[in-house]
Write a protein that holds these residues in place. Structure first.
Motif, PDB file in Angstrom:
ATOM      1  N   TYR A  49       7.058   5.967 -18.591  1.00  0.00           N
ATOM      2  CA  TYR A  49       6.161   5.099 -17.823  1.00  0.00           C
ATOM      3  C   TYR A  49       6.943   4.118 -16.951  1.00  0.00           C
ATOM      4  N   TRP A  50       6.254   3.613 -15.919  1.00  0.00           N
ATOM      5  CA  TRP A  50       6.689   2.427 -15.171  1.00  0.00           C
ATOM      6  C   TRP A  50       5.592   1.384 -15.297  1.00  0.00           C
ATOM      7  N   SER A  51       5.994   0.154 -15.591  1.00  0.00           N
ATOM      8  CA  SER A  51       5.022  -0.931 -15.757  1.00  0.00           C
ATOM      9  C   SER A  51       5.655  -2.228 -15.300  1.00  0.00           C
ATOM     10  N   GLY A  52       5.006  -2.938 -14.372  1.00  0.00           N
ATOM     11  CA  GLY A  52       5.554  -4.194 -13.872  1.00  0.00           C
ATOM     12  C   GLY A  52       5.232  -5.368 -14.781  1.00  0.00           C
ATOM     13  N   THR A  53       3.991  -5.439 -15.266  1.00  0.00           N
ATOM     14  CA  THR A  53       3.563  -6.600 -16.056  1.00  0.00           C
ATOM     15  C   THR A  53       3.087  -6.214 -17.455  1.00  0.00           C
ATOM     16  N   GLY A  54       3.377  -4.989 -17.874  1.00  0.00           N
ATOM     17  CA  GLY A  54       3.165  -4.620 -19.274  1.00  0.00           C
ATOM     18  C   GLY A  54       1.870  -3.884 -19.583  1.00  0.00           C
ATOM     19  N   ASN A  55       0.942  -3.771 -18.630  1.00  0.00           N
ATOM     20  CA  ASN A  55      -0.342  -3.122 -18.939  1.00  0.00           C
ATOM     21  C   ASN A  55      -0.171  -1.618 -19.168  1.00  0.00           C
ATOM     22  N   THR A  56       0.538  -0.978 -18.250  1.00  0.00           N
ATOM     23  CA  THR A  56       0.773   0.467 -18.414  1.00  0.00           C
ATOM     24  C   THR A  56       1.693   0.719 -19.609  1.00  0.00           C
ATOM     25  N   GLU A  57       2.574  -0.235 -19.886  1.00  0.00           N
ATOM     26  CA  GLU A  57       3.432  -0.097 -21.080  1.00  0.00           C
ATOM     27  C   GLU A  57       2.564  -0.082 -22.352  1.00  0.00           C
ATOM     28  N   GLN A  58       1.560  -0.963 -22.405  1.00  0.00           N
ATOM     29  CA  GLN A  58       0.657  -0.951 -23.571  1.00  0.00           C
ATOM     30  C   GLN A  58      -0.077   0.382 -23.663  1.00  0.00           C
ATOM     31  N   ALA A 116       1.677   2.306 -13.046  1.00  0.00           N
ATOM     32  CA  ALA A 116       0.663   1.412 -12.508  1.00  0.00           C
ATOM     33  C   ALA A 116       0.368   1.755 -11.049  1.00  0.00           C
ATOM     34  N   ASP A 117      -0.822   1.393 -10.614  1.00  0.00           N
ATOM     35  CA  ASP A 117      -1.269   1.570  -9.222  1.00  0.00           C
ATOM     36  C   ASP A 117      -0.574   0.508  -8.363  1.00  0.00           C
ATOM     37  N   MET A 118       0.292   0.932  -7.438  1.00  0.00           N
ATOM     38  CA  MET A 118       1.070  -0.018  -6.649  1.00  0.00           C
ATOM     39  C   MET A 118       0.974   0.312  -5.175  1.00  0.00           C
ATOM     40  N   GLY A 119       1.675  -0.467  -4.358  1.00  0.00           N
ATOM     41  CA  GLY A 119       1.664  -0.251  -2.914  1.00  0.00           C
ATOM     42  C   GLY A 119       0.232  -0.311  -2.422  1.00  0.00           C
ATOM     43  N   ALA A 120      -0.197   0.727  -1.735  1.00  0.00           N
ATOM     44  CA  ALA A 120      -1.602   0.861  -1.376  1.00  0.00           C
ATOM     45  C   ALA A 120      -2.072   2.154  -2.010  1.00  0.00           C
ATOM     46  N   GLU A 121      -2.514   2.046  -3.257  1.00  0.00           N
ATOM     47  CA  GLU A 121      -2.954   3.218  -4.029  1.00  0.00           C
ATOM     48  C   GLU A 121      -1.838   4.258  -4.139  1.00  0.00           C
ATOM     49  N   GLN A 122      -0.670   3.771  -4.565  1.00  0.00           N
ATOM     50  CA  GLN A 122       0.491   4.665  -4.650  1.00  0.00           C
ATOM     51  C   GLN A 122       1.217   4.467  -5.966  1.00  0.00           C
ATOM     52  N   GLY A 135      -2.428   5.186 -16.168  1.00  0.00           N
ATOM     53  CA  GLY A 135      -1.877   3.958 -15.611  1.00  0.00           C
ATOM     54  C   GLY A 135      -2.944   2.880 -15.462  1.00  0.00           C
ATOM     55  N   SER A 136      -2.469   1.673 -15.271  1.00  0.00           N
ATOM     56  CA  SER A 136      -3.342   0.517 -15.068  1.00  0.00           C
ATOM     57  C   SER A 136      -3.460   0.209 -13.576  1.00  0.00           C
ATOM     58  N   TYR A 137      -4.647  -0.303 -13.181  1.00  0.00           N
ATOM     59  CA  TYR A 137      -4.869  -0.657 -11.776  1.00  0.00           C
ATOM     60  C   TYR A 137      -5.555  -2.012 -11.693  1.00  0.00           C
ATOM     61  N   GLY A 138      -5.598  -2.567 -10.459  1.00  0.00           N
ATOM     62  CA  GLY A 138      -6.174  -3.893 -10.276  1.00  0.00           C
ATOM     63  C   GLY A 138      -7.448  -3.927  -9.472  1.00  0.00           C
ATOM     64  N   TRP A 139      -7.574  -3.069  -8.459  1.00  0.00           N
ATOM     65  CA  TRP A 139      -8.783  -3.150  -7.629  1.00  0.00           C
ATOM     66  C   TRP A 139      -9.199  -1.800  -7.058  1.00  0.00           C
ATOM     67  N   GLY A 140      -8.299  -0.900  -6.896  1.00  0.00           N
ATOM     68  CA  GLY A 140      -8.670   0.383  -6.304  1.00  0.00           C
ATOM     69  C   GLY A 140      -8.855   1.436  -7.384  1.00  0.00           C
ATOM     70  N   GLY A 141      -7.749   2.020  -7.752  1.00  0.00           N
ATOM     71  CA  GLY A 141      -7.777   2.969  -8.863  1.00  0.00           C
ATOM     72  C   GLY A 141      -7.838   4.417  -8.455  1.00  0.00           C
ATOM     73  N   THR A 142      -7.506   4.721  -7.197  1.00  0.00           N
ATOM     74  CA  THR A 142      -7.579   6.125  -6.763  1.00  0.00           C
ATOM     75  C   THR A 142      -6.220   6.823  -6.767  1.00  0.00           C
ATOM     76  N   PHE A 198      -8.474  -0.542 -16.074  1.00  0.00           N
ATOM     77  CA  PHE A 198      -8.430  -1.772 -15.282  1.00  0.00           C
ATOM     78  C   PHE A 198      -7.673  -2.854 -16.043  1.00  0.00           C
ATOM     79  N   GLY A 199      -6.593  -3.359 -15.419  1.00  0.00           N
ATOM     80  CA  GLY A 199      -5.859  -4.470 -16.003  1.00  0.00           C
ATOM     81  C   GLY A 199      -5.250  -4.153 -17.348  1.00  0.00           C
ATOM     82  N   GLU A 200      -5.315  -5.149 -18.238  1.00  0.00           N
ATOM     83  CA  GLU A 200      -4.745  -4.957 -19.573  1.00  0.00           C
ATOM     84  C   GLU A 200      -5.702  -4.120 -20.417  1.00  0.00           C
TER      85      GLU A 200
HETATM   86  C1  LIG Z   1       2.800  -5.112  -5.352  1.00  0.00           C
HETATM   87  C2  LIG Z   1       1.527  -4.701  -6.040  1.00  0.00           C
HETATM   88  C3  LIG Z   1       0.715  -3.743  -5.456  1.00  0.00           C
HETATM   89  C4  LIG Z   1      -0.470  -3.345  -6.065  1.00  0.00           C
HETATM   90  N1  LIG Z   1      -1.257  -2.406  -5.464  1.00  0.00           N
HETATM   91  C5  LIG Z   1      -2.428  -2.023  -6.048  1.00  0.00           C
HETATM   92  C6  LIG Z   1      -3.274  -1.062  -5.427  1.00  0.00           C
HETATM   93  O1  LIG Z   1      -3.004  -0.525  -4.362  1.00  0.00           O
HETATM   94  N2  LIG Z   1      -4.430  -0.748  -6.060  1.00  0.00           N
HETATM   95  C7  LIG Z   1      -4.805  -1.310  -7.254  1.00  0.00           C
HETATM   96  O2  LIG Z   1      -5.847  -0.949  -7.795  1.00  0.00           O
HETATM   97  N3  LIG Z   1      -4.004  -2.219  -7.883  1.00  0.00           N
HETATM   98  C8  LIG Z   1      -2.841  -2.593  -7.304  1.00  0.00           C
HETATM   99  N4  LIG Z   1      -2.034  -3.517  -7.909  1.00  0.00           N
HETATM  100  C9  LIG Z   1      -2.473  -4.119  -9.185  1.00  0.00           C
HETATM  101  C10 LIG Z   1      -1.803  -3.442 -10.379  1.00  0.00           C
HETATM  102  O3  LIG Z   1      -2.022  -2.053 -10.385  1.00  0.00           O
HETATM  103  C11 LIG Z   1      -2.384  -4.046 -11.671  1.00  0.00           C
HETATM  104  O4  LIG Z   1      -2.036  -5.430 -11.737  1.00  0.00           O
HETATM  105  C12 LIG Z   1      -1.926  -3.334 -12.908  1.00  0.00           C
HETATM  106  O5  LIG Z   1      -2.637  -3.831 -14.051  1.00  0.00           O
HETATM  107  C13 LIG Z   1      -0.434  -3.511 -13.141  1.00  0.00           C
HETATM  108  O6  LIG Z   1      -0.064  -2.726 -14.254  1.00  0.00           O
HETATM  109  P1  LIG Z   1       1.320  -3.000 -15.004  1.00  0.00           P
HETATM  110  O7  LIG Z   1       1.108  -4.231 -15.886  1.00  0.00           O
HETATM  111  O8  LIG Z   1       1.556  -1.778 -15.836  1.00  0.00           O
HETATM  112  O9  LIG Z   1       2.365  -3.232 -13.972  1.00  0.00           O
HETATM  113  C14 LIG Z   1      -0.848  -3.918  -7.310  1.00  0.00           C
HETATM  114  C15 LIG Z   1      -0.029  -4.887  -7.901  1.00  0.00           C
HETATM  115  C16 LIG Z   1       1.145  -5.287  -7.283  1.00  0.00           C
HETATM  116  C17 LIG Z   1       2.020  -6.318  -7.956  1.00  0.00           C
END
Ligand SMILES: Cc1cc2nc3c(=O)[nH]c(=O)nc-3n(C[C@H](O)[C@H](O)[C@H](O)COP(=O)(O)O)c2cc1C
Length: 139
Positions: A6-15, A55-61, A87-94, A118-120
């Motif tokens: 896994y890759w996880s920035g803030t621990g959600n995907t790690e959980q 985790a969902d990062m970049g723009a849905e990447q 994986g965990s996401y914050g607002w999109g999830g695609t 979503f989130g944690e």
């Molecule tokens: C730089 C950055 C880009 C992100 N891009 C997206 C995104 O495109 N879509 C989305 O749903 N969440 C996005 N997120 C929110 C993370 O996916 C969300 O906080 C997730 O819970 C992080 O999981 P992690 O704790 O495993 O890192 C982004 C977060 C960061 C810090």
């Protein structure tokens, strides 16, 4: 041996990764959980089955500094490999949909829809992760 990578920035995907591993263990299979920074592609492809999380990062990447390069190198080696993704996401999830398409195009045997939380992960989210682990273990 099943690998959870896994890759996880803030621990959600790690959980989520640890909950997937708990499901694999509950199904009676051996499992190793590794952050993507701890494992080479050569090591990853040796696992009989894989659970990949990012985790969902970049723009849905996929996260682009570590996970995307790792996955891009692993992708051509996924032919016939049984795997699940999460994986965990914050607002999109695609992002898992695009990732699923890539896996299938590479011939990977994706056993279930990608699990987005979503989130944690709360208890219900962790239970979904455990089910995903069991699906992988029992396949
Ligand atoms: C730089 C950055 C880009 C992100 N891009 C997206 C995104 O495109 N879509 C989305 O749903 N969440 C996005 N997120 C929110 C993370 O996916 C969300 O906080 C997730 O819970 C992080 O999981 P992690 O704790 O495993 O890192 C982004 C977060 C960061 C810090």
């Amino acid at each position: 041996m099943i690998g959870v990578i896994y890759w996880s920035g803030t621990g959600n995907t790690e959980q989520m990764a640890h909950a997937v591993a708990a499901g694999i263990k509950a199904a009676g299979q051996d499992v190793e959980v590794k952050s993507v920074s701890e494992v080479s592609v050569a090591d990853a492809e040796k696992y009989e089955k894989l659970a990949l999380g990012c985790a969902d990062m970049g723009a849905e990447q996929l996260e682009e500094m570590e996970f995307e390069p790792f996955y891009t190198e692993l992708e051509p080696k996924l032919g016939g490999k049984k795997l699940v993704i999460f994986g965990s996401y914050g607002w999109g999830g695609t992002w898992l949909e695009d990732w699923s398409t890539r896996i299938k195009d590479a011939g990977g045997d994706l056993l279930a829809d990608g699990l987005a939380v979503f989130g944690e992960p709360d208890d219900a989210g962790k239970a979904q992760c455990e089910e995903l682990g069991k699906t992988l273990a029992n396949a």
